[in-house]
Design an enzyme around this catalytic site. Structure first.
Site, PDB file in Angstrom:
ATOM      1  N   ASN A  38     -16.993  -1.427  71.276  1.00 22.76           N
ATOM      2  CA  ASN A  38     -16.307  -2.081  72.400  1.00 22.76           C
ATOM      3  C   ASN A  38     -16.097  -3.560  72.086  1.00 22.76           C
ATOM      4  O   ASN A  38     -15.028  -4.126  72.306  1.00 22.76           O
ATOM      5  CB  ASN A  38     -17.131  -1.960  73.692  1.00 22.76           C
ATOM      6  CG  ASN A  38     -17.402  -0.525  74.085  1.00 22.76           C
ATOM      7  OD1 ASN A  38     -16.692   0.380  73.665  1.00 22.76           O
ATOM      8  ND2 ASN A  38     -18.433  -0.310  74.891  1.00 22.76           N
ATOM      9  N   GLY A 232     -22.232 -13.103  87.802  1.00 20.91           N
ATOM     10  CA  GLY A 232     -21.584 -13.878  86.748  1.00 20.91           C
ATOM     11  C   GLY A 232     -22.499 -14.102  85.560  1.00 20.91           C
ATOM     12  O   GLY A 232     -23.269 -13.216  85.169  1.00 20.91           O
ATOM     13  N   GLY A 256     -19.431  -1.046  79.889  1.00 21.78           N
ATOM     14  CA  GLY A 256     -18.566  -1.750  78.939  1.00 21.78           C
ATOM     15  C   GLY A 256     -18.340  -3.203  79.342  1.00 21.78           C
ATOM     16  O   GLY A 256     -17.854  -4.006  78.534  1.00 21.78           O
ATOM     17  N   ALA A 257     -18.718  -3.551  80.582  1.00 24.48           N
ATOM     18  CA  ALA A 257     -18.466  -4.930  81.049  1.00 24.48           C
ATOM     19  C   ALA A 257     -19.210  -5.955  80.188  1.00 24.48           C
ATOM     20  O   ALA A 257     -18.664  -7.014  79.851  1.00 24.48           O
ATOM     21  CB  ALA A 257     -18.895  -5.072  82.508  1.00 24.48           C
ATOM     22  N   ASP A 259     -20.063  -5.752  77.069  1.00 28.17           N
ATOM     23  CA  ASP A 259     -19.454  -5.888  75.730  1.00 28.17           C
ATOM     24  C   ASP A 259     -18.167  -6.709  75.819  1.00 28.17           C
ATOM     25  O   ASP A 259     -17.856  -7.500  74.921  1.00 28.17           O
ATOM     26  CB  ASP A 259     -19.155  -4.504  75.141  1.00 28.17           C
ATOM     27  CG  ASP A 259     -20.376  -3.593  75.213  1.00 28.17           C
ATOM     28  OD1 ASP A 259     -21.497  -4.099  75.011  1.00 28.17           O
ATOM     29  OD2 ASP A 259     -20.208  -2.397  75.497  1.00 28.17           O
TER      30      ASP A 259
HETATM   31  O1  KDG Z   1     -22.379  -1.131  76.514  1.00 25.11           O
HETATM   32  C1  KDG Z   1     -21.833   0.131  76.791  1.00 25.11           C
HETATM   33  C2  KDG Z   1     -22.597   1.127  76.004  1.00 25.11           C
HETATM   34  O2  KDG Z   1     -23.910   1.154  76.466  1.00 25.11           O
HETATM   35  C3  KDG Z   1     -22.076   2.527  76.120  1.00 25.11           C
HETATM   36  O3  KDG Z   1     -20.789   2.614  75.630  1.00 25.11           O
HETATM   37  C4  KDG Z   1     -22.903   3.523  75.392  1.00 25.11           C
HETATM   38  O4  KDG Z   1     -23.150   2.471  73.286  1.00 25.11           O
HETATM   39  C5  KDG Z   1     -23.652   3.001  74.219  1.00 25.11           C
HETATM   40  C6  KDG Z   1     -25.091   3.151  74.278  1.00 25.11           C
HETATM   41  O5  KDG Z   1     -25.657   3.303  73.210  1.00 25.11           O
HETATM   42  O6  KDG Z   1     -25.658   3.072  75.365  1.00 25.11           O
END
Ligand code: KDG
Length: 320
Positions: A38, A232, A256-257, A259
């Site tokens: 990501n 924030g 994903g936020a 990342d």
């Molecule tokens: O940051 C998002 C990730 O946690 C998700 O896509 C899944 O990579 C992942 C994980 O290992 O938890």
């Protein structure tokens, strides 16, 4: 010549189309994701040349991920196809058991990416970058991933490549004790650390942003960003402190936020922007990503960020 290199597992994600316990979910949307991927896609869309180190399976899922990384403009020369293992997959369960939250359910033990080893780390490849980025997920995947992570970090720190670490502790992958034992020495090698209070509690026994930052800066880290979710983020150096609130947007999928924030924040620092601007851009990227299903689909370009921030500042946007 690459600007950024990162390394980690990319999984196929099955994102529930309806809320509630997975046993009652009949439809899933297929995506691909992984914290480092990501971030890598975010950096690439923001205009950086990014190299990705991983292993994928030699099957349809592996091909899907390989093609995705390539289509996002990443350098895939270090993406190995491992015929001996399947690809990791995971499911996203929405609004259950806690309304407003999603949970992730992994099927990744023994996956292709968990077989990343020191042999996958080519010193010359790592040395060419300006920044090496790691999250706490990769060293949690297996012993060989931990060794490979350490090798990459050592090469980077010995050759003047900046290091950023997003702690991303996933307790589905390892215990708090293992996370602390492995990640604390890694943080000492980093120039930039991104962390959430719950991870800081595990690693250094502190939850307040200022105390977290003081402790991590005292390890020799130059910049610490504490991610506060809906509140924030706040960032510190030895001499500066900046805080920016999160933007209010309609939330579809929060995963994903963090990342996206990392990509927005780190890319801004690499472009010489101030801590405040970097936080603002990190928060903007995080806000955009949560408005759609999937982790990276709405990762912004610089143009998207500009439009988003202009709209937030209520400036007039001329539609063409
Ligand atoms: O940051 C998002 C990730 O946690 C998700 O896509 C899944 O990579 C992942 C994980 O290992 O938890």
């Amino acid at each position: 010549m690459l600007d950024v290199i990162t390394m980690g597992e990319v999984m196929v994600q099955f994102n529930a189309c309806t809320n509630g316990p997975l046993r009652h979910v009949n439809y899933f949307e297929k995506h691909a994701a992984g914290a480092e991927a990501n971030f890598a896609i975010g950096m690439s869309r923001l205009g950086f040349k990014v190299g990705f180190i991983t292993r994928v399976s030699n099957d349809e899922f592996g091909k899907y991920i390989f093609n995705l990384l390539r289509s996002e403009g990443l350098d895939v020369s270090r993406v190995k196809v491992d015929p001996k293992a399947r690809n990791g997959i995971y499911f996203i369960q929405r609004n259950y058991p806690i309304p407003g939250r999603s949970s992730v359910i992994y099927y990744r033990k023994g996956s292709a990416a968990s077989r990343i080893s020191v042999n996958d780390i080519d010193p010359e490849y790592v040395k060419q970058a300006n920044l090496f980025h790691l999250t706490g997920i990769t060293p949690a995947l297996s012993e060989s991933c931990r060794e490979a992570s350490l090798k990459a970090l050592n090469i980077a720190s010995q050759s003047g490549v900046k290091i950023s670490i997003d702690t991303n502790i996933r307790l589905g992958l390892w215990s708090k004790e293992e996370a602390k034992k492995t990640l604390t020495p890694m943080l000492k090698k980093a120039n930039i650390v991104l962390i959430e209070p719950q991870d800081a509690e595990i690693l250094i026994g502190k939850r307040k942003p200022k105390e977290i930052a003081e402790e991590i800066l005292s390890m020799g880290v130059e910049i610490v960003a504490v991610k506060l979710g809906a509140d924030g983020a706040v960032a510190y150096t030895q001499t500066e402190e900046a805080k920016k609130p999160a933007y209010k947007v309609p939330i579809v999928d929060v995963i994903g936020a963090g990342d996206a924030f990392a990509a927005g924040f780190i890319s801004s620092l690499m472009r010489g922007k101030s801590l405040e601007e970097a936080l603002e851009i990190g928060n903007a990227a995080g806000a955009l990503v949560v408005t759609v299903r999937g982790d990276f689909e709405n990762m912004p370009s610089p143009e998207d960020i500009k439009k988003f921030l202009a709209a937030q500042r209520k400036e007039t946007i001329i539609l063409r």
